[in-house]
Design an enzyme around this catalytic site. Structure first.
Site, PDB file in Angstrom:
ATOM      1  N   SER A  92       0.818  -1.211   0.000  1.00  0.00           N
ATOM      2  CA  SER A  92       0.000   0.000   0.000  1.00  0.00           C
ATOM      3  C   SER A  92       0.853   1.263   0.000  1.00  0.00           C
ATOM      4  O   SER A  92       1.537   1.553  -0.963  1.00  0.00           O
ATOM      5  CB  SER A  92      -0.960  -0.030   1.187  1.00  0.00           C
ATOM      6  N   ASP A 113      -2.904   6.448  -3.373  1.00  0.00           N
ATOM      7  CA  ASP A 113      -1.741   5.830  -2.749  1.00  0.00           C
ATOM      8  C   ASP A 113      -1.236   4.720  -3.666  1.00  0.00           C
ATOM      9  O   ASP A 113      -1.722   4.563  -4.789  1.00  0.00           O
ATOM     10  CB  ASP A 113      -2.101   5.299  -1.357  1.00  0.00           C
TER      11      ASP A 113
END
Length: 454
Positions: free
Chosen positions: A95, A237
């Site tokens: 992530s 992200d």
């Protein structure tokens, strides 16, 4: 061994914590849990192919058939799992973590992240090290390149695409050199938005900026929104399950504000329950209540939020970090749905800056300190003892309530860090409490580490 899965999968530094030996063994354990057919995908990290290949090898070694859908956002993989006849999915991603990290997370057949009980079963299989099958019983690998576009098309069907097209919006899009490099530009172009892209090429060391979409990391898109006279800035992200926004004036919009606005927009169409973690601003509850909805608080982490949304039949949910969940699509954090829904909201209700101006004023300060995993528990207990007599909530970490705000301290579930959130209607109060708590926490960690070396 101890618990492997954190708040959002297993993460660590590649070839230190996340090794190919671990990945193969974990692949076998995941295969023993799912049994038949599993989807696998990765983000753009340099180590993605290596870790994905190792996990896939483990899966096939215990007889699982693997469908590799390539490099796609995490929610695109979750949508694929939810819309196909498969047992589950595995996403290779860390992530927002730095590029030396990678991770492994699992989702069930509905596309939702696995709950802790299921993760614990995988850990049990890992501990015994599942045996490989005979040569004629191993699984196969197939490839499906259609996942990205089918995901984008599904998102478009869930929004008022005509209203967005008629708004003639100009958007600056920052893909953070991550997994949205195909899906996000494709989505916006299909919605008739004029798109100017930043960091929209896949590069696993994230040269554009760190993949955590904070105000500090998004200086380029903030500047470009202002100079290009754009209507909106959209930033993802690394694995594109989160989205943050820059308004047309070039102001960074915090996740609490975008979450509050979206909750109000959703509740204007359908009243119901909104689910959010204890780390979210009181602004969310104030807006939801004024809009005729109710709030339920959970532990931090999208798996818990989505599980609660499913159980309580919530109409909307999300976190203060830009992760929003739309149950009419898939019960997972979804960066593309978040972007598309915000475009719809702007097309119908006007500029983002004007909408943000109608929100109640709260101020939040966030801190993150280094804290070894084995010290997190004693640090939290120390901070509890320092606040004896105060009203507290231990849903996740320790939330300490004051008359004019609150402090939340909690261990990170994804890295050796300890997080501090401080909120008040007065910015100086939020700042002062955050600083005071941060200093206390740092000094305590130093004392413990010093004592260990003596």
């Amino acid at each position: 061994m101890g618990r492997m899965f954190g708040t959002n999968g297993i993460r660590g530094v590649v070839n230190e914590e996340i090794t190919i030996d671990l990945a193969v063994r974990l692949g076998k354990a995941i295969g023993e849990f799912f049994h038949d057919k599993v989807v696998i995908a990765s983000d753009t990290r340099n180590s993605g192919s290596m870790i994905k290949s190792a996990v896939a090898s483990g899966l096939m070694a215990v007889g699982v058939n693997v469908i590799d859908i390539g490099t796609v956002p995490t929610p695109a993989m979750q949508y694929y799992v939810a819309s196909h006849d498969v047992d589950g999915g595995v996403m290779i991603t860390a992530s927002h973590n730095p590029p030396q990290f990678n991770g492994i997370k699992c989702v069930g057949p509905a596309g939702r992240e696995l709950i802790k009980v299921s993760e614990e079963k995988i850990e049990e299989h890992y501990d015994v090290d599942v045996d490989c099958l005979a040569w004629n019983k191993v699984g196969t690998m197939t490839y499906d390149p259609s996942a990205a576009e089918s995901y984008v098309n599904a998102v478009i069907k869930k929004v008022d695409a005509e209203a967005i097209r008629n708004a003639n919006l100009t958007v600056i899009l920052d893909c953070a050199n991550g997994a949205s490099y195909v899906t996000a530009p494709l989505l916006l172009s299909k919605l008739g938005v004029r798109v100017i892209t930043l960091n929209a090429h896949p590069q696993g060391d994230f040269p554009g900026h760190p993949s955590e979409p904070t105000e500090e990391n998004l200086k380029d898109i903030i500047s470009l929104v202002r100079t290009a006279d754009a209507d909106l800035g959209i930033a993802h992200d690394g694995d594109a399950d989160r989205t943050v926004f820059i308004d047309g004036e070039g102001n960074f919009i915090s996740g609490d504000k975008s979450l509050s606005l979206m909750a109000r927009y959703i509740l204007s169409k359908e009243k119901g329950l909104v689910v959010t973690p204890v780390s979210s601003s009181s602004m969310v509850e104030e807006v939801v209540t004024a809009s005729g909805g109710t709030v339920m608080y959970t532990q931090v982490g999208s798996p818990t939020v989505s599980k609660t949304m499913f159980e309580q039949r919530a109409v909307f949910g999300g976190e203060e970090n830009g992760g929003m969940i739309f149950p009419e699509h898939v019960l997972c954090r979804d960066g593309a749905m978040t972007a598309a829904k915000m475009l719809e909201c702007i097309a119908k209700n006007g500029p983002l800056s004007e909408q943000v101006g109608t929100l109640p004023k709260y101020y939040m300060e966030k801190r993150k300190i280094d804290c070894p995993n084995d010290i997190k528990g004693v640090l939290q207990e120390y901070l509890r003892s320092e606040n004896m007599g105060m009203r507290t909530d231990t849903t996740d970490g320790l939330k300490i309530f004051h008359d004019d705000g609150w402090i939340l301290v909690r261990p990170s579930g994804t890295e050796p860090k300890f997080r501090i959130f401080s909120e008040s209607k007065y910015p100086e109060v939020a700042m002062e409490r955050a600083n005071e708590t941060e200093i206390k926490a740092i000094e305590f960690v130093e004392r413990v580490l010093t004592a260990k070396t003596l």
